[in-house]
Design a protein around this motif. Sequence first.
Motif, PDB file in Angstrom:
ATOM      1  N   GLU A  27      -1.101  -0.240   1.535  1.00 10.01           N
ATOM      2  CA  GLU A  27      -1.397   1.103   2.371  1.00 10.01           C
ATOM      3  C   GLU A  27      -1.164   2.104   1.612  1.00 10.01           C
ATOM      4  O   GLU A  27      -0.487   2.492   0.796  1.00 10.01           O
ATOM      5  CB  GLU A  27      -0.400   1.324   3.703  1.00 10.01           C
ATOM      6  N   ARG A  28      -2.408   3.134   1.979  1.00 10.32           N
ATOM      7  CA  ARG A  28      -2.385   4.290   1.027  1.00 10.32           C
ATOM      8  C   ARG A  28      -1.379   4.976   1.277  1.00 10.32           C
ATOM      9  O   ARG A  28      -0.602   5.195   2.293  1.00 10.32           O
ATOM     10  CB  ARG A  28      -3.679   4.892   1.358  1.00 10.32           C
ATOM     11  N   PRO A  29      -1.246   5.837   0.114  1.00 12.50           N
ATOM     12  CA  PRO A  29      -1.835   5.817  -1.340  1.00 12.50           C
ATOM     13  C   PRO A  29      -0.927   4.811  -2.213  1.00 12.50           C
ATOM     14  O   PRO A  29       0.166   4.840  -2.271  1.00 12.50           O
ATOM     15  CB  PRO A  29      -1.527   7.456  -1.886  1.00 12.50           C
ATOM     16  N   VAL A  78       7.992  -0.185  -0.342  1.00 10.23           N
ATOM     17  CA  VAL A  78       7.839   0.774   0.288  1.00 10.23           C
ATOM     18  C   VAL A  78       8.123   2.003  -0.352  1.00 10.23           C
ATOM     19  O   VAL A  78       9.269   2.347  -0.774  1.00 10.23           O
ATOM     20  CB  VAL A  78       8.532   0.613   1.702  1.00 10.23           C
ATOM     21  N   GLY A  79       7.134   2.774  -0.370  1.00 10.54           N
ATOM     22  CA  GLY A  79       7.379   4.249  -0.965  1.00 10.54           C
ATOM     23  C   GLY A  79       7.609   5.239   0.067  1.00 10.54           C
ATOM     24  O   GLY A  79       7.694   4.821   1.270  1.00 10.54           O
ATOM     25  N   GLU A  80       7.796   6.661  -0.318  1.00  7.19           N
ATOM     26  CA  GLU A  80       8.098   7.660   0.505  1.00  7.19           C
ATOM     27  C   GLU A  80       7.104   7.648   1.519  1.00  7.19           C
ATOM     28  O   GLU A  80       5.824   7.938   1.326  1.00  7.19           O
ATOM     29  CB  GLU A  80       8.391   8.818  -0.356  1.00  7.19           C
ATOM     30  N   GLY A  81       7.263   7.838   2.776  1.00  3.11           N
ATOM     31  CA  GLY A  81       6.487   7.636   4.008  1.00  3.11           C
ATOM     32  C   GLY A  81       5.755   6.432   4.226  1.00  3.11           C
ATOM     33  O   GLY A  81       4.978   6.422   5.201  1.00  3.11           O
ATOM     34  N   GLY A  82       6.087   5.553   3.531  1.00  2.00           N
ATOM     35  CA  GLY A  82       5.235   3.921   3.881  1.00  2.00           C
ATOM     36  C   GLY A  82       5.919   3.438   5.077  1.00  2.00           C
ATOM     37  O   GLY A  82       7.307   3.473   5.250  1.00  2.00           O
ATOM     38  N   ARG A  83       5.140   2.629   5.633  1.00  2.11           N
ATOM     39  CA  ARG A  83       5.718   1.679   6.770  1.00  2.11           C
ATOM     40  C   ARG A  83       6.184   0.554   6.255  1.00  2.11           C
ATOM     41  O   ARG A  83       5.579  -0.267   5.696  1.00  2.11           O
ATOM     42  CB  ARG A  83       4.783   1.623   7.772  1.00  2.11           C
ATOM     43  N   THR A 103       2.439   1.436   0.547  1.00  9.21           N
ATOM     44  CA  THR A 103       3.158   0.255   0.791  1.00  9.21           C
ATOM     45  C   THR A 103       2.442  -0.851   0.331  1.00  9.21           C
ATOM     46  O   THR A 103       1.169  -1.063   0.217  1.00  9.21           O
ATOM     47  CB  THR A 103       3.418  -0.300   2.447  1.00  9.21           C
ATOM     48  N   LEU A 104       3.254  -1.679  -0.665  1.00 11.08           N
ATOM     49  CA  LEU A 104       2.530  -2.766  -1.315  1.00 11.08           C
ATOM     50  C   LEU A 104       3.185  -4.022  -0.682  1.00 11.08           C
ATOM     51  O   LEU A 104       4.453  -4.198  -0.849  1.00 11.08           O
ATOM     52  CB  LEU A 104       2.573  -2.662  -2.560  1.00 11.08           C
ATOM     53  N   GLU A 105       2.357  -5.167  -0.509  1.00  6.17           N
ATOM     54  CA  GLU A 105       2.746  -6.323  -0.133  1.00  6.17           C
ATOM     55  C   GLU A 105       2.184  -7.554  -1.311  1.00  6.17           C
ATOM     56  O   GLU A 105       1.170  -7.627  -1.470  1.00  6.17           O
ATOM     57  CB  GLU A 105       2.429  -6.961   1.158  1.00  6.17           C
ATOM     58  N   ILE A 106       3.160  -7.996  -2.148  1.00  9.21           N
ATOM     59  CA  ILE A 106       2.719  -8.774  -3.162  1.00  9.21           C
ATOM     60  C   ILE A 106       3.459 -10.147  -3.148  1.00  9.21           C
ATOM     61  O   ILE A 106       4.661 -10.385  -3.068  1.00  9.21           O
ATOM     62  CB  ILE A 106       3.160  -8.156  -4.422  1.00  9.21           C
TER      63      ILE A 106
END
Length: 207
Positions: A27-29, A78-83, A103-106
């Motif tokens: 999810e961006r960014p 999950v970064g700042e503001g990420g879900r 957000t990154l899913e790896i």
Amino acid sequence: MQDLITLAADLQRRGEAFALATVVRCERPTSAKPGAKALIRPDGSVSGWVGGACAEPVVAREALAALRDGRPRLVVLVGEGGRDPARTEGIVHLPMTCHSGGTLEIYVEPFLPKALLVLVGHGPVIETLATLGESTGYSVAVLPADAIIVDEASMVDLPLLAWLLRSIAPRTRLIFVGDKDQLASVGPGSVLRDLVASGRIPVTRLT
């Protein structure tokens, strides 16, 4: 990407362990995109790219953990503001290690070398065991036997000797160790006593 796949195939062929990390969702960014991959070796070295300084150290750490326990895992950064995804089973939830949104899913999957099954000998039994080993995921190595030592040979009966002779390769040496006057075989025949009495084979007596 092709170089990474080639490297993975080469490591598998050489029986070396590694973990493959693949970005499956973002999810961006985020700088990484779905499909980005990295290969992590047991020494912690990373080939490929799954998100730079924010993601790589965490992914490398989880890859090493996967190599230790043999279990794949889905790592969610999950970064700042990420879900943060609501689902939890089988997911490792971790915050970004730097100030970043999104957000990154790896997906991290370990590739471990197969256990080695070494079979020594020749014949139908060895062939059956080799087939069973390969079908159950073992790496099978069949080694010829130059010599086979048969301990407690006084207990060998004729049916067992016949099976043994059918199972070994031609020119394989048989070394019988035992006391011809003790531990007689349960089945028919006194193989060791008869071999010694025949005078046809070399005999060494230990005192």
